[in-house]
Design an enzyme around this catalytic site. Structure first.
Site, PDB file in Angstrom:
ATOM      1  N   GLU A  73     -23.191   9.804  12.036  1.00 29.90           N
ATOM      2  CA  GLU A  73     -23.886   8.637  11.484  1.00 29.90           C
ATOM      3  C   GLU A  73     -24.372   8.948  10.077  1.00 29.90           C
ATOM      4  O   GLU A  73     -25.030   9.972   9.858  1.00 29.90           O
ATOM      5  CB  GLU A  73     -25.073   8.275  12.378  1.00 29.90           C
ATOM      6  CG  GLU A  73     -26.025   7.260  11.769  1.00 29.90           C
ATOM      7  CD  GLU A  73     -27.356   7.192  12.507  1.00 29.90           C
ATOM      8  OE1 GLU A  73     -28.361   6.820  11.865  1.00 29.90           O
ATOM      9  OE2 GLU A  73     -27.413   7.513  13.707  1.00 29.90           O
ATOM     10  N   LYS A 162     -31.126   3.211  21.893  1.00 31.76           N
ATOM     11  CA  LYS A 162     -31.665   4.346  21.133  1.00 31.76           C
ATOM     12  C   LYS A 162     -33.187   4.292  21.197  1.00 31.76           C
ATOM     13  O   LYS A 162     -33.807   3.428  20.582  1.00 31.76           O
ATOM     14  CB  LYS A 162     -31.177   4.249  19.687  1.00 31.76           C
ATOM     15  CG  LYS A 162     -31.950   5.085  18.683  1.00 31.76           C
ATOM     16  CD  LYS A 162     -31.565   4.693  17.263  1.00 31.76           C
ATOM     17  CE  LYS A 162     -32.543   5.215  16.230  1.00 31.76           C
ATOM     18  NZ  LYS A 162     -32.160   4.822  14.862  1.00 31.76           N
TER      19      LYS A 162
END
Length: 245
Positions: A73, A162
């Site tokens: 990411e 998340k």
């Protein structure tokens, strides 16, 4: 109770497998109910390269892939993030899931898709944003803190959750959430280290997003690789239920 359904090698996932054939799976049991929580790559650890620059992005991404990571990411508040995502996706996209984090707006989603990203990670729960990202074909890991936010994210189409910032809530919060959440991938992000990763996995997390304890701006690729191996070792010890080193 969680059962591991794959056997990961000790330190490396090599050679990397095509993403569609390399899915991390766990089985969650609730009474007689069994369902699988699928994360779209083989290792459910996300390498977060916050603050990376274009000139070093490929070097660090390759170091991560060589160490065994297959999800990377690049946060959108990094300098020149779109160029970095495009470069890393072109170089490592066959070996890893490449995406962007700190995705806040629909325009961010469109720019991420244009750059070749496949994963969108948000710090918060915005159902309209999540739906837009899913509609553009991205795999979405939506940030949340409460059960209400988690269900709102899932109803909008998020494929993973998340918990952020995980260190502010702790493993006990994860365990309580797992009592009510459906069996979807749950990542702990924020304050995760090799020393505490196992606590979150035992509490019910599928994996974790790894930030400053994996990568900090200015560090060399060799240090990134060494930290990556330390996290993989911690993950494998947790899978084998061994104590932390």
């Amino acid at each position: 109770m969680f059962l591991n359904l794959i056997n990961l090698p000790k330190t490396k996932i090599n050679p990397p497998l095509p993403l569609r054939f390399a899915t991390f799976q766990r089985t969650i049991w609730r009474g007689r109910f069994r369902a699988r929580m699928n994360w779209p790559t083989r290792l459910p650890l996300v390498a977060i390269l916050r603050g990376i620059h274009l000139h070093e992005a490929i070097t660090h991404a390759q170091a991560l892939v060589d160490a065994g990571f297959d999800t990377i990411e690049i946060p959108l508040n990094s300098p020149g993030w779109q160029a970095s995502v495009a470069a890393v996706a072109a170089h490592c996209g066959a070996q890893a899931l490449i995406g962007g984090g700190t995705v806040l707006h629909e325009d961010d989603v469109d720019a991420l898709v244009e750059a070749g990203g496949q994963l969108a990670v948000t710090p918060n729960t915005r159902p309209a944003l999540i739906a837009h990202a899913v509609g553009r074909g991205l795999h979405v890991a939506a940030g949340f803190a409460t059960a209400s936010e988690a269900f709102a994210a899932l109803e909008a189409g998020a494929q993973a959750l998340k918990l952020f910032p995980a260190a502010s809530y702790g493993p006990g919060h994860v365990k309580a959430l797992r009592a009510v959440l459906p069996p979807v991938p749950l990542l702990a992000v924020g304050g995760i280290t090799p020393a505490n990763l196992a606590e979150y996995l035992r509490a019910g997390c599928t994996g974790a997003g790894l930030g400053s304890d994996l990568y900090q701006p200015g560090q060399g690729a060799a240090q990134t690789a060494a930290r990556a191996r330390a996290f993989i070792d911690a993950f494998l010890r947790a899978q084998r239920s061994e104590p932390a080193a």
